[in-house]
Design an enzyme around this catalytic site. Structure first.
Site, PDB file in Angstrom:
ATOM      1  N   ASP A   1      30.341  33.740  50.884  1.00 31.29           N
ATOM      2  CA  ASP A   1      30.465  33.994  49.475  1.00 31.29           C
ATOM      3  C   ASP A   1      30.016  35.681  49.178  1.00 31.29           C
ATOM      4  O   ASP A   1      29.212  36.100  49.854  1.00 31.29           O
ATOM      5  CB  ASP A   1      29.131  33.137  48.788  1.00 31.29           C
ATOM      6  CG  ASP A   1      29.447  32.780  47.315  1.00 31.29           C
ATOM      7  OD1 ASP A   1      29.414  34.126  46.653  1.00 31.29           O
ATOM      8  OD2 ASP A   1      29.407  31.719  46.837  1.00 31.29           O
ATOM      9  N   LEU A   2      30.714  36.108  48.257  1.00 33.65           N
ATOM     10  CA  LEU A   2      30.534  37.585  48.012  1.00 33.65           C
ATOM     11  C   LEU A   2      28.981  37.870  47.459  1.00 33.65           C
ATOM     12  O   LEU A   2      28.548  39.018  47.278  1.00 33.65           O
ATOM     13  CB  LEU A   2      31.791  38.107  47.082  1.00 33.65           C
ATOM     14  CG  LEU A   2      32.769  38.170  47.544  1.00 33.65           C
ATOM     15  CD1 LEU A   2      33.963  38.205  46.552  1.00 33.65           C
ATOM     16  CD2 LEU A   2      32.936  39.570  48.541  1.00 33.65           C
TER      17      LEU A   2
ATOM     18  N   SER B   1      42.099  47.149  39.896  1.00 36.11           N
ATOM     19  CA  SER B   1      42.794  46.670  38.924  1.00 36.11           C
ATOM     20  C   SER B   1      43.174  47.703  37.647  1.00 36.11           C
ATOM     21  O   SER B   1      42.380  48.560  37.243  1.00 36.11           O
ATOM     22  CB  SER B   1      41.931  45.546  38.197  1.00 36.11           C
ATOM     23  OG  SER B   1      42.431  45.189  37.048  1.00 36.11           O
TER      24      SER B   1
ATOM     25  N   TYR C   1      34.479  42.604  33.270  1.00 33.47           N
ATOM     26  CA  TYR C   1      35.154  42.786  34.695  1.00 33.47           C
ATOM     27  C   TYR C   1      35.817  44.073  34.799  1.00 33.47           C
ATOM     28  O   TYR C   1      35.768  44.453  36.102  1.00 33.47           O
ATOM     29  CB  TYR C   1      36.514  41.796  34.185  1.00 33.47           C
ATOM     30  CG  TYR C   1      37.542  41.861  35.261  1.00 33.47           C
ATOM     31  CD1 TYR C   1      37.522  41.148  36.642  1.00 33.47           C
ATOM     32  CD2 TYR C   1      38.848  42.637  35.133  1.00 33.47           C
ATOM     33  CE1 TYR C   1      38.517  41.259  37.227  1.00 33.47           C
ATOM     34  CE2 TYR C   1      39.853  42.617  36.065  1.00 33.47           C
ATOM     35  CZ  TYR C   1      39.624  41.836  37.239  1.00 33.47           C
ATOM     36  OH  TYR C   1      40.621  42.008  38.297  1.00 33.47           O
TER      37      TYR C   1
ATOM     38  N   GLU D   1      43.125  47.023  34.835  1.00 30.25           N
ATOM     39  CA  GLU D   1      42.099  46.710  33.897  1.00 30.25           C
ATOM     40  C   GLU D   1      40.971  47.974  33.719  1.00 30.25           C
ATOM     41  O   GLU D   1      40.338  48.138  32.777  1.00 30.25           O
ATOM     42  CB  GLU D   1      41.431  45.515  34.225  1.00 30.25           C
ATOM     43  CG  GLU D   1      40.554  44.789  33.115  1.00 30.25           C
ATOM     44  CD  GLU D   1      41.408  44.314  31.863  1.00 30.25           C
ATOM     45  OE1 GLU D   1      42.474  44.212  31.697  1.00 30.25           O
ATOM     46  OE2 GLU D   1      40.603  44.172  30.697  1.00 30.25           O
TER      47      GLU D   1
HETATM   48  P1  NAP Z   1      42.547  34.533  41.871  1.00 29.18           P
HETATM   49  O1  NAP Z   1      43.653  33.715  42.000  1.00 29.18           O
HETATM   50  O2  NAP Z   1      41.267  34.210  40.650  1.00 29.18           O
HETATM   51  O3  NAP Z   1      41.514  34.235  43.003  1.00 29.18           O
HETATM   52  C1  NAP Z   1      40.202  34.792  43.068  1.00 29.18           C
HETATM   53  C2  NAP Z   1      39.505  34.396  44.345  1.00 29.18           C
HETATM   54  O4  NAP Z   1      38.205  34.828  44.557  1.00 29.18           O
HETATM   55  C3  NAP Z   1      39.553  32.836  44.661  1.00 29.18           C
HETATM   56  O5  NAP Z   1      39.916  32.834  46.087  1.00 29.18           O
HETATM   57  C4  NAP Z   1      38.205  32.728  44.660  1.00 29.18           C
HETATM   58  O6  NAP Z   1      37.669  31.451  45.198  1.00 29.18           O
HETATM   59  C5  NAP Z   1      37.484  33.879  45.181  1.00 29.18           C
HETATM   60  N1  NAP Z   1      35.920  34.227  44.626  1.00 29.18           N
HETATM   61  C6  NAP Z   1      35.612  34.038  43.504  1.00 29.18           C
HETATM   62  N2  NAP Z   1      33.984  34.031  43.410  1.00 29.18           N
HETATM   63  C7  NAP Z   1      33.895  34.318  44.740  1.00 29.18           C
HETATM   64  C8  NAP Z   1      32.551  34.417  45.500  1.00 29.18           C
HETATM   65  N3  NAP Z   1      31.451  34.411  44.671  1.00 29.18           N
HETATM   66  N4  NAP Z   1      32.573  34.752  46.760  1.00 29.18           N
HETATM   67  C9  NAP Z   1      33.714  34.410  47.361  1.00 29.18           C
HETATM   68  N5  NAP Z   1      34.972  34.275  46.947  1.00 29.18           N
HETATM   69  C10 NAP Z   1      35.215  34.083  45.399  1.00 29.18           C
HETATM   70  O7  NAP Z   1      42.821  36.022  41.726  1.00 29.18           O
HETATM   71  P2  NAP Z   1      44.114  36.881  42.285  1.00 29.18           P
HETATM   72  O8  NAP Z   1      45.030  36.883  40.825  1.00 29.18           O
HETATM   73  O9  NAP Z   1      44.513  36.168  43.361  1.00 29.18           O
HETATM   74  O10 NAP Z   1      43.493  38.423  42.325  1.00 29.18           O
HETATM   75  C11 NAP Z   1      43.307  38.555  43.699  1.00 29.18           C
HETATM   76  C12 NAP Z   1      42.290  39.979  43.366  1.00 29.18           C
HETATM   77  O11 NAP Z   1      42.920  41.124  42.852  1.00 29.18           O
HETATM   78  C13 NAP Z   1      41.106  39.924  42.340  1.00 29.18           C
HETATM   79  O12 NAP Z   1      40.120  40.652  42.817  1.00 29.18           O
HETATM   80  C14 NAP Z   1      41.697  40.229  41.161  1.00 29.18           C
HETATM   81  O13 NAP Z   1      40.448  40.793  40.542  1.00 29.18           O
HETATM   82  C15 NAP Z   1      42.465  41.357  41.703  1.00 29.18           C
HETATM   83  N6  NAP Z   1      43.488  41.904  40.751  1.00 29.18           N
HETATM   84  C16 NAP Z   1      44.464  40.819  40.342  1.00 29.18           C
HETATM   85  C17 NAP Z   1      45.566  41.100  39.335  1.00 29.18           C
HETATM   86  C18 NAP Z   1      46.545  39.969  39.027  1.00 29.18           C
HETATM   87  O14 NAP Z   1      47.374  40.464  38.336  1.00 29.18           O
HETATM   88  N7  NAP Z   1      46.543  38.938  39.823  1.00 29.18           N
HETATM   89  C19 NAP Z   1      45.773  42.365  39.251  1.00 29.18           C
HETATM   90  C20 NAP Z   1      44.981  43.600  39.494  1.00 29.18           C
HETATM   91  C21 NAP Z   1      43.697  42.975  40.285  1.00 29.18           C
HETATM   92  P3  NAP Z   1      37.617  29.940  44.708  1.00 29.18           P
HETATM   93  O15 NAP Z   1      38.764  29.431  44.872  1.00 29.18           O
HETATM   94  O16 NAP Z   1      36.375  29.693  45.270  1.00 29.18           O
HETATM   95  O17 NAP Z   1      37.359  30.257  43.355  1.00 29.18           O
HETATM   96  N1  GDD Z   2      44.482  34.441  28.944  1.00 26.23           N
HETATM   97  C1  GDD Z   2      44.719  34.715  27.582  1.00 26.23           C
HETATM   98  N2  GDD Z   2      44.969  33.649  27.048  1.00 26.23           N
HETATM   99  N3  GDD Z   2      45.397  35.884  27.420  1.00 26.23           N
HETATM  100  C2  GDD Z   2      45.850  35.921  26.146  1.00 26.23           C
HETATM  101  C3  GDD Z   2      45.972  34.737  25.423  1.00 26.23           C
HETATM  102  C4  GDD Z   2      45.553  33.670  25.600  1.00 26.23           C
HETATM  103  O1  GDD Z   2      45.713  32.506  24.953  1.00 26.23           O
HETATM  104  N4  GDD Z   2      46.757  35.235  24.232  1.00 26.23           N
HETATM  105  C5  GDD Z   2      46.996  36.594  24.288  1.00 26.23           C
HETATM  106  N5  GDD Z   2      46.316  36.849  25.396  1.00 26.23           N
HETATM  107  C6  GDD Z   2      46.533  38.074  25.966  1.00 26.23           C
HETATM  108  C7  GDD Z   2      45.038  38.992  26.260  1.00 26.23           C
HETATM  109  O2  GDD Z   2      44.398  39.316  25.263  1.00 26.23           O
HETATM  110  C8  GDD Z   2      45.377  40.143  27.168  1.00 26.23           C
HETATM  111  O3  GDD Z   2      45.694  41.168  26.389  1.00 26.23           O
HETATM  112  C9  GDD Z   2      46.784  39.557  27.770  1.00 26.23           C
HETATM  113  O4  GDD Z   2      47.194  38.430  27.004  1.00 26.23           O
HETATM  114  C10 GDD Z   2      46.563  39.050  29.211  1.00 26.23           C
HETATM  115  O5  GDD Z   2      45.806  38.459  29.457  1.00 26.23           O
HETATM  116  P1  GDD Z   2      45.611  37.732  30.792  1.00 26.23           P
HETATM  117  O6  GDD Z   2      46.733  37.126  31.380  1.00 26.23           O
HETATM  118  O7  GDD Z   2      44.343  36.851  30.721  1.00 26.23           O
HETATM  119  O8  GDD Z   2      45.349  38.748  31.899  1.00 26.23           O
HETATM  120  P2  GDD Z   2      44.441  40.219  31.898  1.00 26.23           P
HETATM  121  O9  GDD Z   2      45.602  41.447  31.568  1.00 26.23           O
HETATM  122  O10 GDD Z   2      43.244  40.371  30.966  1.00 26.23           O
HETATM  123  O11 GDD Z   2      43.826  40.377  33.441  1.00 26.23           O
HETATM  124  C11 GDD Z   2      44.705  40.099  34.414  1.00 26.23           C
HETATM  125  O12 GDD Z   2      45.339  41.238  35.019  1.00 26.23           O
HETATM  126  C12 GDD Z   2      44.573  42.268  35.401  1.00 26.23           C
HETATM  127  C13 GDD Z   2      45.122  43.519  35.768  1.00 26.23           C
HETATM  128  O13 GDD Z   2      45.408  44.354  34.716  1.00 26.23           O
HETATM  129  C14 GDD Z   2      43.809  39.568  35.605  1.00 26.23           C
HETATM  130  O14 GDD Z   2      44.567  39.153  36.663  1.00 26.23           O
HETATM  131  C15 GDD Z   2      43.006  40.363  36.211  1.00 26.23           C
HETATM  132  O15 GDD Z   2      42.077  39.721  37.074  1.00 26.23           O
HETATM  133  C16 GDD Z   2      43.635  42.007  36.592  1.00 26.23           C
HETATM  134  O16 GDD Z   2      42.758  42.878  37.134  1.00 26.23           O
END
Ligand code: NAP
Ligand code: GDD
Length: 325
Positions: free
Chosen positions: A58-59, A125, A149, A127
């Site tokens: 766990d992280l 990210s 975040y 973000e």
């Molecule tokens: P995700 O589907 O939410 O996966 C997150 C992972 O982290 C899951 O395997 C989760 O495990 C694990 N985790 C959560 N809490 C933990 C803990 N306390 N200890 C160990 N593991 C833990 O995210 P993703 O979309 O694959 O993204 C992967 C990484 O890239 C994340 O760091 C995210 O913030 C970053 N990121 C994502 C995006 C995007 O658009 N997808 C963009 C930029 C950066 P469980 O299954 O147990 O919950």
């Molecule tokens: N989740 C969600 N649900 N978002 C909504 C909704 C809703 O009903 N309606 C509008 N949105 C808008 C959010 O306000 C945001 O501006 C955008 O849709 C994208 O939201 P998310 O899909 O929740 O993603 P995120 O951009 O906030 O974050 C994701 O991307 C990041 C990289 O830029 C996540 O994957 C982060 O972990 C990742 O770092």
């Protein structure tokens, strides 16, 4: 016998599962850290179970990370674990800081102690850019995070840079823009939309309710982005790289494209908004420049917006067509 081994945190998530598949194809021995849950969630790993080694950890827990690094002896470490949902980070800011921010530092410390030669990829990210002052965003754009975040990711980013500078470790940040797939969690907007549209198309629901429809994101396809993660660790020296498509679209455009893909033309009558889905501070517009990743790593995204929407809608239509709930 594999000649390279990789350790992945977050292996059960969207990116971790695609990365595990990619690394296995490349001949790696793959170990994933999985945290204890009362009901294990290994759905995303269906295609690799039995071929990856899963270890408890766990992280939040330093000793389990040290043990995982020591026992797996990794050449490469991919830190993808996080509390990754921005919305939840407003409701649970301290937990998000612990996992997403300090968790990264714990892993770096575990690596320094037990595998200082390992190359480390950290999932930074877009973000972190948050309230952006320049477009497109690249490796030199200042950070102005707009959520707990984003703040935690900025902390983790600098912890990685510091380990690189202080201890000469190979630590790289991938500053990735949003990337999606049928494995995306249902709370993220793209998957909420494609799942909602599929429910409406199969008669299980009548409306889709969202927050800010004007937010714009640079949405790419997750399998492209795990390829970038791997390339980042094959570079001669560590560094920080943006991963993006260079194209931004609004949530409203995603909604329209998803309904149209499902053959629903009167989509506006199914769409509602509710301020409960708005964030206390919003990131309005993100669009990245992947120029450095293209120039130095030869990386380019293969899947564009319309194709991404199609892949996700078709997967959810299939799922809802097959399941009654
Ligand atoms: P995700 O589907 O939410 O996966 C997150 C992972 O982290 C899951 O395997 C989760 O495990 C694990 N985790 C959560 N809490 C933990 C803990 N306390 N200890 C160990 N593991 C833990 O995210 P993703 O979309 O694959 O993204 C992967 C990484 O890239 C994340 O760091 C995210 O913030 C970053 N990121 C994502 C995006 C995007 O658009 N997808 C963009 C930029 C950066 P469980 O299954 O147990 O919950
Ligand atoms: N989740 C969600 N649900 N978002 C909504 C909704 C809703 O009903 N309606 C509008 N949105 C808008 C959010 O306000 C945001 O501006 C955008 O849709 C994208 O939201 P998310 O899909 O929740 O993603 P995120 O951009 O906030 O974050 C994701 O991307 C990041 C990289 O830029 C996540 O994957 C982060 O972990 C990742 O770092």
């Amino acid at each position: 016998m594999a000649d390279r081994s990789a350790l992945i945190t977050g292996i059960t998530g969207q990116d971790g599962s695609y990365l595990a598949e990619l690394l296995l194809k490349k001949g790696y021995q793959v170990t994933g850290i999985v945290r204890r849950l009362s009901s294990p969630n290994l759905n995303n790993l269906a295609q690799v179970l039995g071929r990856v080694k899963l270890v408890d950890g766990d992280l939040m827990d330093q000793s389990s990370l040290s043990q995982a690094v020591k026992s797996s002896g990794p050449d490469e470490i991919y830190n993808l674990g996080a509390q990754s949902f921005v919305g939840t980070s407003f409701a649970q800011p301290v937990l998000t800081g612990e996992i997403t921010g300090l968790g990264t530092l714990r892993l770096l410390a575990a690596a320094r102690e037990n595998a200082p030669q390992a190359k480390i990829y950290h999932a930074s990210s877009s973000e972190m850019f948050g309230h952006v002052g320049a477009e497109p965003q690249d490796e030199n754009t200042p950070f102005h995070p707009r959520s707990p975040y984003g703040v935690a990711k900025v902390y983790a980013y600098w912890a990685c840079v510091n380990y690189r500078e202080a201890y000469s470790m190979f630590v790289s940040n991938g500053i990735l823009f949003n990337h999606e797939s049928p494995r995306r969690g249902l709370e993220f907007v793209t998957r909420k939309i494609t799942d909602g549209v599929a429910r409406i198309a199969t008669g299980k629901a009548d409306t889709l309710t969202l927050g800010n429809l004007d937010a714009r994101r640079d949405w790419g396809y997750a399998p492209d982005y795990v390829d970038l993660m791997w390339r980042v660790l094959q570079a001669k020296s560590p560094g920080d790289y943006v991963g993006a498509t260079g194209e931004a679209h609004s949530v409203r455009e995603f909604v329209q494209a998803a309904f149209e893909t499902a053959g629903i033309s009167d989509w506006q009558k199914h769409l509602r908004t509710d301020s409960q889905f708005n964030r206390p501070s919003e990131v309005f517009n993100l669009r990245g420049s992947p120029a450095k990743a293209k120039r130095e790593l030869g990386w380019e995204p293969t899947t564009r917006f319309k194709e991404l929407v199609k892949i996700m809608v078709e997967a959810d239509l299939k799922r809802h067509g097959e399941n009654s709930n």
